[in-house]
Enzyme design. Structure first.
Site, PDB file in Angstrom:
ATOM      1  N   SER A  61       0.802  -1.239   0.000  1.00  0.00           N
ATOM      2  CA  SER A  61       0.000   0.000   0.000  1.00  0.00           C
ATOM      3  C   SER A  61       0.825   1.275   0.000  1.00  0.00           C
ATOM      4  O   SER A  61       0.251   2.357  -0.128  1.00  0.00           O
ATOM      5  CB  SER A  61      -0.954   0.010   1.192  1.00  0.00           C
ATOM      6  OG  SER A  61      -2.037  -0.830   0.920  1.00  0.00           O
ATOM      7  N   LYS A  64       0.116   3.332  -2.907  1.00  0.00           N
ATOM      8  CA  LYS A  64      -1.044   4.240  -2.956  1.00  0.00           C
ATOM      9  C   LYS A  64      -0.643   5.704  -2.837  1.00  0.00           C
ATOM     10  O   LYS A  64      -1.313   6.585  -3.370  1.00  0.00           O
ATOM     11  CB  LYS A  64      -2.044   3.872  -1.850  1.00  0.00           C
ATOM     12  CG  LYS A  64      -2.683   2.495  -2.033  1.00  0.00           C
ATOM     13  CD  LYS A  64      -3.444   2.064  -0.789  1.00  0.00           C
ATOM     14  CE  LYS A  64      -4.097   0.706  -0.964  1.00  0.00           C
ATOM     15  NZ  LYS A  64      -4.597   0.137   0.292  1.00  0.00           N
ATOM     16  N   TYR A 186      -4.083  -2.718  -9.960  1.00  0.00           N
ATOM     17  CA  TYR A 186      -3.865  -2.308  -8.559  1.00  0.00           C
ATOM     18  C   TYR A 186      -2.926  -3.297  -7.846  1.00  0.00           C
ATOM     19  O   TYR A 186      -1.986  -2.896  -7.146  1.00  0.00           O
ATOM     20  CB  TYR A 186      -5.223  -2.204  -7.842  1.00  0.00           C
ATOM     21  CG  TYR A 186      -5.145  -2.263  -6.342  1.00  0.00           C
ATOM     22  CD1 TYR A 186      -4.708  -1.157  -5.603  1.00  0.00           C
ATOM     23  CD2 TYR A 186      -5.494  -3.425  -5.649  1.00  0.00           C
ATOM     24  CE1 TYR A 186      -4.624  -1.225  -4.217  1.00  0.00           C
ATOM     25  CE2 TYR A 186      -5.413  -3.489  -4.270  1.00  0.00           C
ATOM     26  CZ  TYR A 186      -4.974  -2.394  -3.563  1.00  0.00           C
ATOM     27  OH  TYR A 186      -4.874  -2.474  -2.187  1.00  0.00           O
ATOM     28  N   TYR A 235      -4.421   3.817   7.932  1.00  0.00           N
ATOM     29  CA  TYR A 235      -5.799   3.294   8.046  1.00  0.00           C
ATOM     30  C   TYR A 235      -6.401   3.666   9.397  1.00  0.00           C
ATOM     31  O   TYR A 235      -6.280   4.813   9.813  1.00  0.00           O
ATOM     32  CB  TYR A 235      -5.836   1.767   7.828  1.00  0.00           C
ATOM     33  CG  TYR A 235      -4.888   1.300   6.769  1.00  0.00           C
ATOM     34  CD1 TYR A 235      -5.089   1.659   5.445  1.00  0.00           C
ATOM     35  CD2 TYR A 235      -3.771   0.545   7.085  1.00  0.00           C
ATOM     36  CE1 TYR A 235      -4.209   1.255   4.457  1.00  0.00           C
ATOM     37  CE2 TYR A 235      -2.886   0.133   6.107  1.00  0.00           C
ATOM     38  CZ  TYR A 235      -3.108   0.491   4.802  1.00  0.00           C
ATOM     39  OH  TYR A 235      -2.234   0.095   3.837  1.00  0.00           O
ATOM     40  N   VAL A 253       1.312  -3.601   3.763  1.00  0.00           N
ATOM     41  CA  VAL A 253       1.334  -4.893   4.456  1.00  0.00           C
ATOM     42  C   VAL A 253       2.588  -5.723   4.149  1.00  0.00           C
ATOM     43  O   VAL A 253       2.759  -6.807   4.706  1.00  0.00           O
ATOM     44  CB  VAL A 253       0.061  -5.751   4.208  1.00  0.00           C
ATOM     45  CG1 VAL A 253      -1.174  -5.110   4.816  1.00  0.00           C
ATOM     46  CG2 VAL A 253      -0.136  -6.050   2.738  1.00  0.00           C
TER      47      VAL A 253
HETATM   48  N1  GLN Z   1      -2.315  -5.367  -1.811  1.00  0.00           N
HETATM   49  C1  GLN Z   1      -2.807  -5.278  -0.464  1.00  0.00           C
HETATM   50  C2  GLN Z   1      -4.294  -5.537  -0.436  1.00  0.00           C
HETATM   51  O1  GLN Z   1      -4.948  -5.140  -1.333  1.00  0.00           O
HETATM   52  C3  GLN Z   1      -2.498  -3.923   0.065  1.00  0.00           C
HETATM   53  C4  GLN Z   1      -3.005  -3.712   1.444  1.00  0.00           C
HETATM   54  C5  GLN Z   1      -2.075  -2.949   2.305  1.00  0.00           C
HETATM   55  O2  GLN Z   1      -0.869  -2.866   2.104  1.00  0.00           O
HETATM   56  N2  GLN Z   1      -2.626  -2.447   3.370  1.00  0.00           N
HETATM   57  O3  GLN Z   1      -4.821  -6.146   0.452  1.00  0.00           O
END
Ligand code: GLN
Length: 297
Positions: A61, A64, A186, A235, A253
């Site tokens: 993420s 993002k 994505y 988050y 993650v």
């Molecule tokens: N690719 C992971 C997902 O879609 C990204 C989530 C994350 O890093 N929080 O679950």
């Protein structure tokens, strides 16, 4: 700075024992939980690193942050008709609010929001997967940055919650591209492999304008990106992270967290795979808390 990073490594490393690497993506579950890295890059160009700072890991993420930055640069304000800028208070992959809030995700850093950003980029630039990778190469000054196809396949195989979000977005009229195509792209962004040093370099545009050809080098949207990092970067732990660390940041993650300290003129990235129950790296959070406390915020 160098002795400080080594002291932080010693102090932060053991905290990783309280967690596990992401288990829901098989390729991430296999990563060595003992890995640890901390890298700091200053706006003057000095680099400091401790641990496995040159070992690539899955940025997940953290992508993002950079895809949002590109969308702000390349698409502009119409993006904000499709995604809000409000903390969700929910898990990163929750789709509850999407149903009740008419398919407009709370922010670009939860999965549904990042899928909208991906869709918008994909709509204007069909070859965005290559384009994104090239921008990350330019920002990090490293041509070796590449996608990890094993992680990409692993996420495609297990990404039903993300496909659910994409189909819900489509049903509510907030997705232009095919939901499977949008989620696959994505996942590809998430599967980019970068080291802590490369990510710290790449985030420097959020601290000061950078030389070079990267689309984001000027840092035009840095202030607003930092605002979203502060409020939504971790988050449903963003408030806790702001209280404890106090720096704008974005987690993934894969166990990485990128943070920037404009007042002190540096970008940092910490990496340790074991996560807390919110999906944020335990030891990376600890390392950045120590770094912020020692350098001042
Ligand atoms: N690719 C992971 C997902 O879609 C990204 C989530 C994350 O890093 N929080 O679950």
């Amino acid at each position: 700075m160098q002795p400080l990073l080594e002291r932080i490594e010693d102090a932060a490393r053991p905290t990783a024992e309280d967690g596990l690497p992401a288990q829901y993506i098989p390729a991430l579950a296999r990563v060595d939980p003992k890995k640890f890295a901390l890298a700091v890059v200053t706006k003057e160009g000095a680099e400091y690193a401790a641990g496995d700072a040159d070992e690539p890991f899955s940025i997940q993420s953290i992508s993002k942050l950079f895809t949002l930055a590109l969308a702000m640069e390349w698409i502009g304000d119409s993006l904000w008709d499709r995604v809000k800028r409000e903390p969700s208070g929910m898990r990163f992959n929750s789709i509850i609010q999407l149903e009740t809030e008419n398919g407009v995700p709370r922010n670009p850093f939860i999965n549904a929001g990042a899928i909208v950003v991906t869709d918008a980029l994909l709509h204007t630039r069909p070859s965005i997967a290559v384009g994104f990778r090239n921008q990350m190469r330019l920002l990090s000054g490293d041509e070796s940055v590449r996608y990890d196809s094993e992680v990409h396949r692993s996420e495609i195989a297990t990404g039903d919650m993300n496909r659910a979000a994409a189909f819900l977005l489509k049903a509510k009229g907030n997705l232009t591209e095919d939901p499977i195509e949008a989620t696959n792209v994505y996942f590809q962004f998430c599967s980019l492999a970068m080291s802590a040093r490369q990510l710290a370099r790449a985030a420097l545009f959020l601290v000061a304008p950078q030389p070079g050809d990267a689309a984001l080098a000027k840092g035009t949207h840095a202030l607003r990106l930092r605002a979203i990092m502060r409020t939504c970067g971790l988050y449903d732990q963003s408030g806790e992270f702001a209280f404890r660390v106090g720096l704008p940041a974005k987690s993934g993650v894969g166990g990485g967290i990128v943070a920037v300290n404009p007042a002190k003129g540096y970008a940092a990235c910490a990496w340790s795979p074991p996560l807390d129950k919110f999906g944020n790296s335990i030891a990376a959070t600890e390392a950045l808390a120590l770094l912020a406390a020692e350098t001042g915020v």
